[in-house]
Design a protein around this motif. Structure first.
Motif, PDB file in Angstrom:
ATOM      1  N   VAL A   1     -62.785  16.740  71.988  1.00  0.00           N
ATOM      2  CA  VAL A   1     -61.675  17.618  71.567  1.00  0.00           C
ATOM      3  C   VAL A   1     -60.454  16.812  71.113  1.00  0.00           C
ATOM      4  N   LEU A   2     -60.643  15.510  71.017  1.00  0.00           N
ATOM      5  CA  LEU A   2     -59.516  14.607  70.777  1.00  0.00           C
ATOM      6  C   LEU A   2     -58.807  14.871  69.449  1.00  0.00           C
ATOM      7  N   ARG A   3     -59.574  15.203  68.421  1.00  0.00           N
ATOM      8  CA  ARG A   3     -59.000  15.261  67.066  1.00  0.00           C
ATOM      9  C   ARG A   3     -58.428  16.628  66.695  1.00  0.00           C
ATOM     10  N   SER A   4     -58.543  17.587  67.598  1.00  0.00           N
ATOM     11  CA  SER A   4     -58.064  18.938  67.264  1.00  0.00           C
ATOM     12  C   SER A   4     -57.126  19.441  68.353  1.00  0.00           C
ATOM     13  N   ALA A   5     -55.884  19.723  67.963  1.00  0.00           N
ATOM     14  CA  ALA A   5     -54.908  20.240  68.923  1.00  0.00           C
ATOM     15  C   ALA A   5     -55.350  21.584  69.489  1.00  0.00           C
ATOM     16  N   ALA A   6     -55.964  22.422  68.644  1.00  0.00           N
ATOM     17  CA  ALA A   6     -56.421  23.737  69.105  1.00  0.00           C
ATOM     18  C   ALA A   6     -57.535  23.598  70.137  1.00  0.00           C
ATOM     19  N   LYS A   7     -58.490  22.717  69.863  1.00  0.00           N
ATOM     20  CA  LYS A   7     -59.590  22.504  70.806  1.00  0.00           C
ATOM     21  C   LYS A   7     -59.088  21.917  72.121  1.00  0.00           C
ATOM     22  N   ARG A   8     -58.112  21.013  72.026  1.00  0.00           N
ATOM     23  CA  ARG A   8     -57.543  20.424  73.252  1.00  0.00           C
ATOM     24  C   ARG A   8     -56.882  21.501  74.102  1.00  0.00           C
ATOM     25  N   ALA A   9     -56.192  22.425  73.453  1.00  0.00           N
ATOM     26  CA  ALA A   9     -55.504  23.493  74.186  1.00  0.00           C
ATOM     27  C   ALA A   9     -56.506  24.417  74.876  1.00  0.00           C
ATOM     28  N   ILE A  10     -57.568  24.793  74.153  1.00  0.00           N
ATOM     29  CA  ILE A  10     -58.603  25.664  74.737  1.00  0.00           C
ATOM     30  C   ILE A  10     -59.289  24.952  75.901  1.00  0.00           C
ATOM     31  N   PHE A  11     -59.579  23.674  75.711  1.00  0.00           N
ATOM     32  CA  PHE A  11     -60.239  22.862  76.729  1.00  0.00           C
ATOM     33  C   PHE A  11     -59.385  22.817  78.007  1.00  0.00           C
ATOM     34  N   ALA A  12     -58.083  22.522  77.840  1.00  0.00           N
ATOM     35  CA  ALA A  12     -57.186  22.433  78.996  1.00  0.00           C
ATOM     36  C   ALA A  12     -57.049  23.786  79.694  1.00  0.00           C
ATOM     37  N   TRP A  13     -56.976  24.872  78.891  1.00  0.00           N
ATOM     38  CA  TRP A  13     -56.890  26.221  79.471  1.00  0.00           C
ATOM     39  C   TRP A  13     -58.140  26.555  80.280  1.00  0.00           C
ATOM     40  N   ALA A  14     -59.314  26.253  79.728  1.00  0.00           N
ATOM     41  CA  ALA A  14     -60.572  26.559  80.411  1.00  0.00           C
ATOM     42  C   ALA A  14     -60.668  25.818  81.745  1.00  0.00           C
ATOM     43  N   LEU A  15     -60.239  24.562  81.759  1.00  0.00           N
ATOM     44  CA  LEU A  15     -60.277  23.794  82.999  1.00  0.00           C
ATOM     45  C   LEU A  15     -59.312  24.369  84.029  1.00  0.00           C
ATOM     46  N   ARG A  16     -58.140  24.820  83.579  1.00  0.00           N
ATOM     47  CA  ARG A  16     -57.184  25.445  84.511  1.00  0.00           C
ATOM     48  C   ARG A  16     -57.774  26.709  85.133  1.00  0.00           C
ATOM     49  N   VAL A  17     -58.418  27.511  84.304  1.00  0.00           N
ATOM     50  CA  VAL A  17     -59.036  28.753  84.799  1.00  0.00           C
ATOM     51  C   VAL A  17     -60.130  28.422  85.816  1.00  0.00           C
ATOM     52  N   GLY A  18     -60.972  27.452  85.465  1.00  0.00           N
ATOM     53  CA  GLY A  18     -62.034  27.048  86.385  1.00  0.00           C
ATOM     54  C   GLY A  18     -61.480  26.528  87.699  1.00  0.00           C
ATOM     55  N   ARG A  19     -60.411  25.763  87.608  1.00  0.00           N
ATOM     56  CA  ARG A  19     -59.806  25.175  88.811  1.00  0.00           C
ATOM     57  C   ARG A  19     -59.223  26.268  89.714  1.00  0.00           C
ATOM     58  N   HIS A  20     -58.533  27.237  89.133  1.00  0.00           N
ATOM     59  CA  HIS A  20     -57.938  28.306  89.943  1.00  0.00           C
ATOM     60  C   HIS A  20     -59.007  29.175  90.600  1.00  0.00           C
ATOM     61  N   ASN A  21     -60.116  29.387  89.903  1.00  0.00           N
ATOM     62  CA  ASN A  21     -61.226  30.113  90.518  1.00  0.00           C
ATOM     63  C   ASN A  21     -61.797  29.338  91.697  1.00  0.00           C
ATOM     64  N   GLN A  22     -61.903  28.010  91.545  1.00  0.00           N
ATOM     65  CA  GLN A  22     -62.402  27.184  92.639  1.00  0.00           C
ATOM     66  C   GLN A  22     -61.455  27.234  93.836  1.00  0.00           C
TER      67      GLN A  22
END
Length: 597
Positions: A278-299
């Motif tokens: 996701v390094l080359r795309s700001a949009a992909k980086r944002a989605i990636f970071a959001w998904a990890l936050r959601v996963g972390r809060h569920n955990q």
């Protein structure tokens, strides 16, 4: 009388005879053997050893890559109360000669031509070595080698039963030679009762069923994979063997294992690869970071024993579809057991895998403890620790923070080396681990460094390198980081940058030239130094690297910069790049006038 591995394994074979025991990829299909077939091969090995005159307590060498044959030989030797001596497939002729001579090997099993030729090179200097057996014969096979299929013999059940009648948990299950980073390798004597005790201890926290299956890709000559394979097979599970560790990424997807034990390097690679995509795309980086936050809060909610909110569960379904499932799929799907040992796992990597729904159970051990000392479990774990002590074991923190361990799986000692044994195990049975750490108020152990890796600067400051290297490696631009400074005025740093991240930097900054030019560029060095300064800014001054240099060479087992479990060989790195290190300190001397912290 304590239990012998083979006694228990034979019960498993009787109970699960029709179920798959071993599996390996051959071309485009799986070669699978049932427990009944696996047991028959073990008995054929046992009889072959009897026919070769191998006595109870005799030593046999296993010098081949991971494959079902490895375990057949291992358990076949144990069946006749012989002692397997594993050798890494990367061993040099000099290492082979030392281990074979020291242990008194009479039979050596080799995998292929490369391994056979290395043994043949030193065989004239090994008078005790009577037979070399090769698993994969090659054209022009020398007369003093016998093929594995010719070695196997129809079992004489009475002869095998006679040997087993004297089997006891106090028997040696193996002599495993340590890596010998300081002096010649020493043979660690591991007993059957220690391996059985570990398996039983895991049963208290993990539910392993015959429907589970594991991926065996760490070298079987290493105590961690060897012990885990014993656990897998004593529970009637299937073990999938990966002969070439370089294919592990492909094999994880093909095998879809429900269990896997690894060292940090694999998890670091998955973590770095996922971020690089996701390094080359700001949009992909944002989605990636959001998904990890959601996963972390569920955990977090699940760990607290409460159901995540309806909104959070809805977000998780989307995050899973966009990001999280892809990471799980890269590791072959969901896991009953996903464990890590061999070295501490960086906390950001542990959090990453937890966020994607693959919590890693960190553990700790060493060959001299067969190797398990402590581990986290799904019902009893704490992030950034290596868990609680093995059932029946005890931990104590000694002088200089060294971890001491006493338990049912501590080695009997070093083979024919009473002096080294006395140095390692005190008269009360405490094993000096050589690792530094602490135990928190809940009983969880944290490892901070190796005692021998502690850097003492000229000014007398003690610096533990691993936590500092961990801070730096949190930035995915850094693939390896090695802190130096023992008996020097300051600590310095050698770094191996991640090539995909260097490429992204180069394109963003419109650097001129090709990859090798970028690695040697002032732009890259300036960026690396800037990031090191930022990452270490809050450390005490004596712990902050005063200079950084870039290594362009890959770190591999073949060039000696990584151990077989993919840990960096600190002393080898320092020796290999001595001129680079000396140049750093020469520049520092000019800059600081030679002063010490």
């Amino acid at each position: 009388m304590s239990e012998h591995i083979i006694t228990r394994l034979r019960s498993v074979i009787a109970e699960y005879g029709s179920r798959p025991a071993t599996r390996i990829r051959r071309d485009d299909s799986w070669e699978i053997r049932s427990y009944a077939e696996f047991g028959a091969r073990i008995d054929q090995v046992a009889q072959g050893l009897i026919d070769l005159g191998v006595e109870e307590g005799g030593r046999i060498g296993i010098f081949l890559g991971n494959q079902p044959t490895w375990s057949e030989i291992d358990f076949g030797a144990c069946t006749v109360r012989a002692i397997p001596v594993p050798l890494y497939a990367t061993s040099t002729p000099e290492q082979i000669a030392h281990i074979a001579a020291d242990s008194g090997l009479t039979v050596m099993f080799v995998g292929n031509q490369s391994e056979a030729e290395r043994v043949l090179e030193v065989a004239p200097d090994l008078p005790a070595l009577e037979r070399i057996v090769i698993v994969h014969p090659y054209e022009g096979l020398p007369d003093d080698l016998v093929s594995y299929e010719d070695f196997l013999k129809a079992p004489d059940e009475a002869a095998i039963a006679d040997r087993l009648s004297r089997a006891d948990g106090d028997d040696l299950a193996s002599i495993i030679y340590t890596s010998g980073t300081t002096g010649a390798p020493k043979g660690v004597m591991i007993q059957h009762k220690g391996l059985v005790a570990q398996s039983d201890a895991l049963d208290e926290f993990f539910t392993l069923s015959p429907d589970d299956h594991s991926l065996c890709f760490l070298p079987l000559s290493h105590a961690l994979e060897r012990a885990w394979t014993v656990v897998v097979l004593l529970h009637g599970c299937m073990n999938t063997y990966v002969e070439n560790a370089r294919t592990v990424a492909e094999q994880m997807v093909l095998a879809q294992p429900t269990m896997m034990v690894s060292v940090p390097k694999l998890y670091e690679t998955v973590y770095t690869t996922a971020h690089a995509k996701v390094l080359r795309s700001a949009a992909k980086r944002a989605i990636f970071a959001w998904a990890l936050r959601v996963g972390r809060h569920n955990q977090y909610a699940n760990r607290a024993g409460r159901q995540p909110s309806l909104g959070l569960r809805a977000q998780l379904r989307l995050a899973d579809k966009l990001v999280l499932k892809a990471v799980r799929d890269a590791l072959g799907g969901p896991k009953t057991v996903l464990a890590c040992g061999g070295a501490p796992l960086r906390v950001e990597i542990e959090e990453f895998f937890s966020s994607v729904g693959l919590p890693i159970m960190q553990g700790y051990g060493l060959t001299e403890a067969s190797p398990l000392v402590s581990f986290n479990a799904p019902s009893d774990f704490k992030e950034a620790t290596v868990g609680k002590v093995l059932a029946g074991g005890e931990l104590r923190i000694a002088e200089l923070g060294e971890i001491l361990y006493r338990g049912p799986n501590v080695m009997l000692g070093y083979w024919h080396d009473e002096e080294a044994t006395a140095e390692a195990i005190d008269e009360d049975g405490w094993l000096r681990t050589g690792d530094v750490g602490y135990i928190d108020t809940d009983g969880f152990l944290t490892i901070t460094d190796r005692l021998k890796d502690i850097i003492v600067t000229l000014g007398g400051k003690n610096v533990a390198p691993q936590p500092i290297e961990g801070l730096i490696l949190a930035d995915p631009l850094f693939e390896h980081a090695v802190l130096l400074g023992d008996n020097r005025p300051f600590v310095t740093l050698l770094v191996k940058p991640s090539l995909p991240h260097v490429e992204a930097l180069a394109k963003a900054g419109q650097w001129q030239g090709e990859l090798q030019d970028w690695l040697a560029s002032n732009e890259l060095l300036d960026e690396l130094r800037r990031r090191v300064e930022e990452l270490t800014a809050k450390l005490p001054t004596q712990e902050r690297p005063k200079e950084t240099s870039v290594i362009g060479e890959e770190f591999t087992m073949d060039n000696g910069l990584l151990t077989p479990t993919l840990k960096v060989r600190r002393r080898e790195v320092e020796a290999r790049f001595k001129s680079m290190v000396d140049d750093m300190y020469a520049r520092l001397k000019e800059r600081h006038g030679g002063g010490a912290n």
